[in-house]
Design a protein around this motif. Structure first.
Motif, mmCIF file in Angstrom:
data_model
loop_
_atom_site.group_PDB
_atom_site.id
_atom_site.type_symbol
_atom_site.label_atom_id
_atom_site.label_comp_id
_atom_site.label_asym_id
_atom_site.label_seq_id
_atom_site.Cartn_x
_atom_site.Cartn_y
_atom_site.Cartn_z
ATOM 1 N N ARG A 1 6.803 13.230 8.104
ATOM 2 C CA ARG A 1 6.683 12.112 7.839
ATOM 3 C C ARG A 1 6.936 11.585 8.664
ATOM 4 N N LEU A 2 8.144 12.085 9.702
ATOM 5 C CA LEU A 2 7.647 11.144 10.747
ATOM 6 C C LEU A 2 6.767 11.254 11.542
ATOM 7 N N ASP B 1 3.014 7.686 3.328
ATOM 8 C CA ASP B 1 3.769 7.176 3.241
ATOM 9 C C ASP B 1 4.018 7.159 1.502
ATOM 10 N N GLN B 2 2.136 7.223 1.250
ATOM 11 C CA GLN B 2 2.075 6.917 -0.412
ATOM 12 C C GLN B 2 1.545 8.195 -0.870
ATOM 13 N N VAL B 3 1.579 9.149 -0.432
ATOM 14 C CA VAL B 3 1.154 9.962 -0.297
ATOM 15 C C VAL B 3 3.046 10.642 -1.368
ATOM 16 N N ARG C 1 6.006 13.621 19.496
ATOM 17 C CA ARG C 1 5.179 12.051 18.961
ATOM 18 C C ARG C 1 5.874 10.969 19.661
ATOM 19 N N ARG D 1 -1.213 10.395 8.109
ATOM 20 C CA ARG D 1 -2.172 10.700 6.693
ATOM 21 C C ARG D 1 -1.625 12.000 6.280
ATOM 22 N N LEU E 1 -3.042 8.184 3.065
ATOM 23 C CA LEU E 1 -1.313 7.409 3.342
ATOM 24 C C LEU E 1 -0.645 8.360 3.353
ATOM 25 N N TRP F 1 -10.103 11.439 13.539
ATOM 26 C CA TRP F 1 -10.732 10.217 14.305
ATOM 27 C C TRP F 1 -9.810 10.282 15.014
ATOM 28 N N PRO G 1 -7.230 4.577 3.613
ATOM 29 C CA PRO G 1 -5.800 4.803 4.863
ATOM 30 C C PRO G 1 -5.765 4.032 5.825
ATOM 31 N N ARG G 2 -7.156 3.871 7.144
ATOM 32 C CA ARG G 2 -7.134 3.919 8.076
ATOM 33 C C ARG G 2 -7.512 2.380 8.363
ATOM 34 N N MET H 1 -10.425 -0.689 16.096
ATOM 35 C CA MET H 1 -10.803 0.976 15.007
ATOM 36 C C MET H 1 -12.287 1.477 15.658
ATOM 37 N N THR H 2 -12.562 2.752 16.587
ATOM 38 C CA THR H 2 -14.030 3.381 15.754
ATOM 39 C C THR H 2 -14.300 4.220 14.092
ATOM 40 N N ASP H 3 -15.376 4.328 14.234
ATOM 41 C CA ASP H 3 -15.890 4.400 12.776
ATOM 42 C C ASP H 3 -16.212 6.272 12.971
ATOM 43 N N GLY I 1 0.928 -0.914 0.216
ATOM 44 C CA GLY I 1 -0.335 -0.296 -0.014
ATOM 45 C C GLY I 1 0.962 1.472 -0.161
ATOM 46 N N ASN I 2 2.224 1.292 -0.399
ATOM 47 C CA ASN I 2 2.775 1.884 -0.188
ATOM 48 C C ASN I 2 3.016 2.656 -2.039
ATOM 49 N N TYR I 3 2.915 2.306 -2.547
ATOM 50 C CA TYR I 3 2.485 2.252 -3.793
ATOM 51 C C TYR I 3 1.167 1.773 -4.102
ATOM 52 N N ARG I 4 0.434 3.023 -5.024
ATOM 53 C CA ARG I 4 -1.192 3.394 -5.666
ATOM 54 C C ARG I 4 -1.358 2.196 -6.575
ATOM 55 N N GLU J 1 -5.044 16.984 -3.404
ATOM 56 C CA GLU J 1 -3.946 15.184 -2.687
ATOM 57 C C GLU J 1 -4.302 14.645 -1.217
ATOM 58 N N THR J 2 -5.138 14.395 -0.754
ATOM 59 C CA THR J 2 -4.981 13.357 0.519
ATOM 60 C C THR J 2 -4.903 11.949 0.318
ATOM 61 N N ARG K 1 -1.262 -3.006 8.052
ATOM 62 C CA ARG K 1 -0.311 -3.229 8.149
ATOM 63 C C ARG K 1 0.888 -3.309 10.235
#
Ligand SMILES: Nc1ncnc2c1ncn2[C@@H]1O[C@H](COP(=O)(O)OP(=O)(O)OP(=O)(O)O)[C@@H](O)[C@H]1O
Ligand SMILES: Nc1ncnc2c1ncn2[C@@H]1O[C@H](COP(=O)(O)OP(=O)(O)OP(=O)(O)O)[C@@H](O)[C@H]1O
Ligand SMILES: [Mg+2]
Ligand SMILES: [Mg+2]
Lengths: 233, 258
Positions: free
Chosen positions: B216-217, B237-239, B195, B221, B235, B30, A85-86, B1-3, A60-63, B232-233, A92
């Protein structure tokens, strides 16, 4: 019969480089892969073919661009290609581990806590988490005097072993390993090989990238060959 | 995980004259989550933070906050005293310049204790004890408790502001460039502190930063803003590793080791 832990269907991935005039680089197409518990698949193919891209997409690091990445999470198949994302973070956390090629160091956090973070994040006490982390670091031949230091100043091989400890401590049912032994000497390679084989014996499903033929032969149940897209077309 | 979200905003818009500072912005947060807002200078990050925290009214759109009992509050329709109470208890705000939040003519201990007293704490000994505990947590020597903030360095002031903010155990903290004015070595220490505290206390954070490395650190999200819009929005590390939007690609490519 061992069960499918990870399944991709018709997975495709390309990159669009907007800063280079929008050029599109297709990398993966029609990837169909089944990974069972206790199995280790090694991705093979020439440099630049897309092995790391596939692995990062699985994490999931790349889309993923199209297709599905189904992973068995809490007994159900979750599609990481479309998950929010959550959900990806939850997968993970519990199910999917990843050892990247290089450790991304966090300033000021000592090696032992870099590793212990995984169990503490799951509710283990700090003492208990540090104890397990210490054992794992020692097994990977990281001397005790380094455990209290942040890995930023460690050698490449030491950092990779901290990364491996961090990846293995969670006992994730599915594990992705990108070049886990690349900068290790023979002794440490042997440790990693036995850790991988012990994990497999526990039922962990593993996808690995490794160029070293000796390591590959020692861990792989089968190879999954990627071919350059132009040739395949 | 609460919704159930802690904070939700829909279709936020705000213009300064002809200048659109926010355009149709949606945000969800969240409990316990760290959300980073990144983008170039002038992209609307601080404006968004101020609107989310009720300090600035949008031209259109709404922000809802879910209190610990599960009740939803329309942040911009709340009576002013109720919003002030929220800012004193459930919420915290960490400014880029700590002087905006600290009382410079009150001792370090007083600065931390004051938030507790505003919440109704009256027992002097216990307030002082908690102040000492929090100074220690942010790595300020307890012996400095009776010193004035003006005798503190920039990094110490920022840590004092964080102690003052977290002492009441807020569930939600807004941070605007919390490490922006500090030099790099001090930044790393402060980031590490934020952190660990935020993770341990399970605090939700909206963090505005122009520093991709900080995002990143710290962040789960990320939201990327350009000229008041969310481009853009996703995760973090993905973004950052596989950015889709041209502006995000530009942002990521212009830093060395993000
Ligand atoms: N984030 C990215 N953005 C743009 N292109 C990328 C990105 N990541 C990978 N690529 C491109 O995808 C292709 C495959 O790269 P990848 O790293 O997956 O290859 P690999 O098979 O792992 O190679 P090696 O064996 O050398 O590690 C390359 O052309 C690479 O430039
Ligand atoms: N009170 C105001 N009156 C007029 N224009 C304003 C006001 N506040 C902000 N702006 C403008 O709105 C836009 C967004 O400002 P904002 O402070 O939200 O940006 P930012 O993303 O936080 O930037 P920076 O990274 O520099 O802090 C900018 O063009 C700014 O000049
Ligand atoms: Mg690779
Ligand atoms: Mg700003």
């Amino acid at each position: 019969m061992s069960q499918v832990m990870l399944r991709t269907t018709a997975l495709a991935k390309s990159f669009t480089l907007h800063l280079q005039g929008g050029v599109r680089i297709p990398v993966l197409s029609a990837i169909g892969l089944d990974l069972h518990s206790g199995e280790c698949i090694v991705l093979s193919g020439p440099s630049g073919v897309g092995k790391s891209t596939l692995m990062r997409s699985l994490y999931g690091n790349y889309r993923a661009e199209s297709g599905h990445i189904l992973i068995r999470h809490r007994g159900e198949m979750v599609d990481l290609a479309t998950a929010d994302p959550r959900t990806i973070l939850a997968v993970r956390h519990e199910t999917l581990g990843y050892v990247s090629q290089f450790l991304r160091v966090v300033p000021r956090v000592p090696a032992v806590d870099v590793v212990a973070e995984v169990p503490t994040g799951r509710g283990a006490s700090q003492d208990e988490a540090r104890r397990i982390a210490t054992d794992l670091l020692l097994r990977l031949n990281i001397p005790r005097r380094l455990h209290g230091l942040p890995p930023a100043t460690f050698s490449g091989g030491e950092q990779q072993r901290v990364n491996l400890a961090r990846g293995f401590i969670g006992n994730h049912p599915v594990l992705l390993l990108d070049e886990p032994t690349a900068s290790l000497d023979a002794e440490n390679r042997a440790v990693v090989i036995s850790m991988i084989n012990e994990a497999k014996a526990r039922g962990t499903a593993i996808i690995a990238i490794c160029h070293d033929a000796e390591v590959r032969d020692a861990i792989a149940d089968r190879l999954f060959a990627l071919t350059p897209l132009q040739d395949a077309a | 995980m609460t919704d159930e979200t802690l904070l939700s905003a829909r279709k936020l818009s705000l213009s300064y004259g002809m200048l659109p500072a926010l355009v149709d912005v949606d945000v969800d947060l969240w409990p316990g989550e760290m959300l980073a807002v990144v983008g170039e200078s002038g992209s609307g990050k601080t404006t968004l933070l101020n609107v989310l925290s009720g300090r600035l009214a949008p031209d259109a759109g709404a922000v809802w906050y879910r209190d610990p009992d599960g009740h939803l509050h329309d942040v911009h329709a709340m009576p002013a005293p109720a919003l002030r109470t929220l800012h004193r208890s459930d919420w915290g705000f960490v400014h880029q310049d700590p002087r905006q939040n600290l009382r410079m003519n009150v001792t370090a201990g007083g600065n931390v204790g004051e938030r507790l007293m505003a919440q109704g704490a009256r027992h002097y000994g216990s307030i002082r004890e908690q102040a000492i505990d929090w100074l220690t947590q942010v790595e300020i020597d307890a012996g400095r408790i009776d010193d004035m903030p003006r005798t503190f360095s920039g990094g110490m002031l920022q840590r004092l502001q964080i102690a003052r903010t977290l002492v009441t155990h807020p569930r939600l903290v807004f941070m605007d460039e919390p490490t922006g004015s500090l030099d790099v070595s001090v930044q790393a220490r402060l980031l590490d502190l934020i952190r660990s505290l935020v993770t341990r206390l399970n605090i939700a954070v909206v963090l505005v930063t122009h520093d991709i490395g900080v995002a990143r650190l710290l962040a789960h999200r990320i939201i990327v803003m350009q000229r008041g819009r969310v481009v853009e929005t996703g995760l973090t590390d993905q973004v950052l590793d596989d950015p889709q939007h041209p502006y995000t690609q530009l942002l990521v490519s212009s830093v060395l080791h993000a």
